[in-house]
Design a protein around this motif. Structure first.
Motif, short mmCIF file in Angstrom:
data_model
loop_
_atom_site.label_atom_id
_atom_site.label_comp_id
_atom_site.label_asym_id
_atom_site.label_seq_id
_atom_site.Cartn_x
_atom_site.Cartn_y
_atom_site.Cartn_z
N ILE A 263 -5.23 0.97 -0.90
CA ILE A 263 -3.80 1.23 -1.11
C ILE A 263 -2.96 0.58 0.01
O ILE A 263 -1.92 -0.02 -0.24
N GLY A 264 -3.45 0.70 1.24
CA GLY A 264 -2.72 0.14 2.38
C GLY A 264 -2.43 -1.34 2.21
O GLY A 264 -1.27 -1.76 2.22
N PRO A 265 -3.48 -2.15 2.04
CA PRO A 265 -3.23 -3.61 1.86
C PRO A 265 -2.36 -3.91 0.64
O PRO A 265 -1.51 -4.80 0.69
N TRP A 266 -2.57 -3.15 -0.45
CA TRP A 266 -1.72 -3.38 -1.64
C TRP A 266 -0.26 -3.11 -1.30
O TRP A 266 0.63 -3.89 -1.62
N PHE A 267 -0.01 -1.99 -0.61
CA PHE A 267 1.37 -1.62 -0.28
C PHE A 267 2.02 -2.71 0.58
O PHE A 267 3.14 -3.14 0.34
N ARG A 268 1.26 -3.18 1.57
CA ARG A 268 1.83 -4.22 2.45
C ARG A 268 2.06 -5.52 1.68
O ARG A 268 3.02 -6.23 1.91
N SER A 269 1.16 -5.77 0.72
CA SER A 269 1.29 -7.03 -0.03
C SER A 269 2.56 -7.06 -0.89
O SER A 269 3.05 -8.12 -1.23
N LEU A 270 3.08 -5.86 -1.20
CA LEU A 270 4.34 -5.82 -1.95
C LEU A 270 5.45 -6.50 -1.16
O LEU A 270 6.33 -7.15 -1.71
N PHE A 271 5.42 -6.32 0.15
CA PHE A 271 6.52 -6.81 0.98
C PHE A 271 6.36 -8.27 1.38
O PHE A 271 7.28 -8.86 1.94
N THR A 272 5.18 -8.83 1.10
CA THR A 272 5.04 -10.27 1.31
C THR A 272 5.19 -10.99 -0.03
O THR A 272 5.00 -12.19 -0.12
N PHE A 273 5.51 -10.21 -1.06
CA PHE A 273 5.72 -10.74 -2.41
C PHE A 273 4.49 -11.45 -2.96
O PHE A 273 4.60 -12.39 -3.75
#
Lengths: 231, 497
Positions: free
Chosen positions: A159-169
């Motif tokens: 979940i962590g990496p997925w959540f961060r990946s949202l903000f790098t588009f």
């Protein structure tokens, strides 16, 4: 396909609604932007419920930053073992979650039983409380019960990496496909809640007066907006 | 020196008859709408009594205003950090019941009730919940004219401080009226208490206002103001307060409370003060010195240096002229007969009060035989205990009150001598010396307190939009003021600044 909807489209749409809604309300409806307190009507229960809820949710917020925003590598670098992290998360997060739920229930009962407050409570007020109850209820269940009875789920690698990946588009939605259902539900409910923020009392979260300590105590303002600028 | 202009008010309590016209016109102008029912920007209190909200002067409970502690001036309720820590629940904030639950009556029932044996009644109905109220138990001016008697008077924090026992027997009681509006302080603690920076003091005239866009409803102003003149609107969830009727004062008109005052007790004028001295003046150690230190921030509007500094600060001629003719300057600063309400709160309040000489002194039954100097001891035997007035108006310093009352007495005695004879005796009498005055001053005082007309009582220069701003620069901008950038010429029009 539904993976793309829930873990790419849905988060972006809800966040977009939140951002556009906030900007709209700031620009055109600012006179309605406030922390709609009912302290004037009732103080005894607010004294217990409000600090419980608010401090609880601040702790929970900090906990989510620790789990979602800070990569697992940082903990490894600092020498914090997985076990140590999870013990901290279960106790700290569990306590925060219980505070939030207890506070919300007190505030909800207060809202429903005290005449002066109930008659002025709107649909959106109740919506916010119930939405928060659902989201925090699932979160607390995951932290305290699911983590200790089913499996201590390592969300910092999915979940962590997925959540961060949202903000790098570059959303890595594949990471979310195998996540336990209760975690998925918690996340979806939370994003739905984010979308509602501009339209409810929760908007006051975005006006936390953090700059207050650094400003001059006395404020002077000139009426004139059109003083000639010096060149 | 940083000169600023302040629009201020004086209320001459001797002339207040407690008719509440000011409160009613104010309410009809500003606060007759949902959420604002309990707001009284202007209210008239019967003293001794708890006032509005109940016991508002109990600063130990509400923690309003400033304190001087460890050599520093700080908010009594705590600074920004402690406010942020208490933002989810403000322990000192008053509740609605400290004010009252606003109600109306079910008048409709009087008309639509079916024919019955008993006459229909209009039941009281809460304006908050819409429910019927069995029996209203407190409301605005519930204790008007001491009607609460010995049950309500002891709720007055000033009475609790008095050494002397206040007698509530009919023949021995005393009372006075205290009309109150926002003090538009020089050192406002509501402004300093606002986490959002929504409250501000207006540069041009010192009026303290709430920016309705910026207010976020954190409510620290409600108890941060020791006078409890900032209210929380439960409908809009924002703070509201007396705005000194700025749309009227900008047009040169007095506030609606002053305009409609039956007793003509109110005076409005401009004073010039040095903004750099404000903090220092609020930071003297002894609360009883605050009155004098507040006076020290005001500047003589006739002093050429002050005039020059004022002009430099952008204060135009009409404002300087108004400051020179200001009734407030005369009464509060020159003659020192108007006093600030509770100077010990350290906010440097700008609505001043001339303490009442009436109810007539106890011993004035023998006025026919009384020699001029016979009035001097009478001042000390006023029916209103001097300590009570001192607790309201001079942080407990009875000497200040005594000086004012002596001067007011001298004015009356002088007037009496002038009308019925005895000026020779008056000129030789002790009272002039003891009141530290002279006949010209008394003459002038009598004119302003007794007979002054509208234009003398209200010396209000108009808003200075036309002077302060560059009209040429603004041309074509006003219609879309809030949306478009200022239009017009973007270079200097040659006036030089």
């Amino acid at each position: 396909m539904s993976g793309i909807f829930w873990w790419v489209i849905f988060p972006y749409v809800t966040l977009a609604i939140m951002v556009v809604g906030l900007l709209y309300r700031y620009a055109f409806r600012q006179k309605s932007w406030s922390a709609p307190s009912t302290e004037m009507f009732e103080k005894k229960w607010l004294r217990i419920g409000s600090p419980l809820f608010h401090w609880g949710i601040i702790f929970a917020f900090a906990g989510h930053i620790m789990g979602m925003v800070i990569p697992k590598g940082v903990y490894e670098f600092l020498g914090i073992t997985d076990e140590l992290y999870h013990i901290g998360a279960i106790y700290g997060g569990g306590l925060a979650g219980l505070m939030v739920i207890a506070g919300l229930i007190i505030l909800l009962i207060r809202k429903m039983t005290i005449d002066r407050i109930r008659v002025h409570a709107t649909f959106s007020d109740f919506f916010s409380v119930f939405a928060l109850l659902i989201v925090s209820g699932m979160g607390t269940y995951m932290t305290i019960i699911y983590n200790t009875t089913v499996v201590s789920y390592e969300y910092r690698t999915t979940i962590g990496p997925w959540f961060r990946s949202l903000f790098t588009f570059q959303p890595e939605y594949q990471l979310m496909l195998e996540v336990p259902f209760i975690f998925q539900a918690h996340i979806i409910a939370a994003f739905a809640l984010f979308a509602s923020i501009p339209f409810t009392r929760l908007i006051h979260f975005y006006s936390a007066p953090v700059t207050y300590p650094s400003r001059a105590p006395q404020q002077y303002r000139s009426r004139s907006q059109y003083k000639k600028k010096s060149f | 020196m940083r000169i600023k202009a302040q629009t201020a008010m004086v209320m001459h309590l001797d002339k207040c008859i407690g008719c509440h016209t000011c409160s009613v016109t104010c309410k009809n102008t500003w606060t007759n709408r949902p959420g604002a029912e309990y707001m009284w920007f202007n209210n008239v209190e019967t003293r001794p009594g708890p006032g509005y909200p109940k016991a508002w002067e109990d600063t130990d409970r509400f923690k309003g205003g400033w304190v001087y502690k460890n050599g520093k001036l700080q908010l009594k309720a705590g600074g920004p950090i402690s406010k942020l820590a208490n933002i989810f629940y403000n322990p000192e904030m008053p509740e609605l019941d400290d004010y009252y639950e606003p109600w109306t009556y079910d008048y409709d029932h009087l008309i639509h009730s079916p024919k019955k044996e008993n006459i229909p009644v209009a039941q009281p109905q809460s304006m908050i919940t819409g429910k019927y109220i069995d029996k209203p138990e407190w409301g605005p001016n519930w204790d008007d004219d001491l009607a609460g008697g010995s049950e309500v008077v002891p709720l007055d924090p000033n009475v609790q401080k008095l050494q002397e026992h206040i007698s509530m027997e009919y023949e021995k009681t005393f009372m006075m009226y205290l009309p109150r509006i926002c003090e538009h302080c020089l050192n406002p603690s509501c402004v300093a208490s606002c986490p959002s920076g929504a409250l501000y003091k207006r540069d041009e005239d010192g009026i303290v206002l709430v920016d309705q866009d910026a207010c976020r409803g954190w409510r620290f102003c409600m108890n941060g103001c020791p006078y409890h003149k900032v209210y929380y609107n439960w409908n809009t969830h924002k703070a509201e307060k007396c705005n000194f009727c700025y749309p009227r004062t900008e047009a040169g008109l007095p506030t609606i409370c002053s305009e409609t005052c039956v007793g003509r007790i109110r005076y409005i004028g401009v004073v010039l003060y040095d903004a750099d001295k404000v903090k220092e003046a609020a930071s003297v150690e002894d609360p009883q010195e605050l009155y004098e230190s507040q006076l020290s921030v005001f500047q003589d509007p006739f002093d050429p240096e002050v005039i020059e500094a004022a002009k430099k600060a952008g204060i135009n001629d009409s404002w300087i002229e108004a400051a020179q003719q200001s009734p407030v300057y005369k009464m509060a600063i020159k003659w020192k007969i108007a006093l600030p309400l509770h100077p010990e709160y350290r906010t440097l309040p700008m609505v001043w009060f001339v303490p009442p000489l009436s109810p007539i002194m106890n011993h004035m039954t023998n006025e026919e035989e009384l020699s001029t100097d016979g009035y001097i001891p009478a001042v000390d035997q006023m029916r209103i205990p001097m300590e009570y007035l001192a607790s309201l108006l001079s942080a407990g310093d009875t000497e200040v009150i005594r000086n004012v009352l002596l001067k007011l007495t001298a004015m009356r005695v002088h007037r009496r001598a002038k009308t019925v004879g005895g000026m020779e005796e008056f000129n030789k009498s002790q009272i002039i010396a003891e009141a530290n005055t002279n006949t010209e001053e008394l003459e002038e005082m009598n004119r302003l307190l007794g007979v002054a007309k509208y234009k003398e009582r209200f010396v209000i220069p108009t808003g200075r939009r036309e002077m302060d701003d560059d009209q040429y620069y603004q041309q074509g901008a006003c219609s879309i003021e809030d949306l478009a950038p200022p239009e017009g010429l973007s270079f200097s029009s040659g006036k030089g600044k």
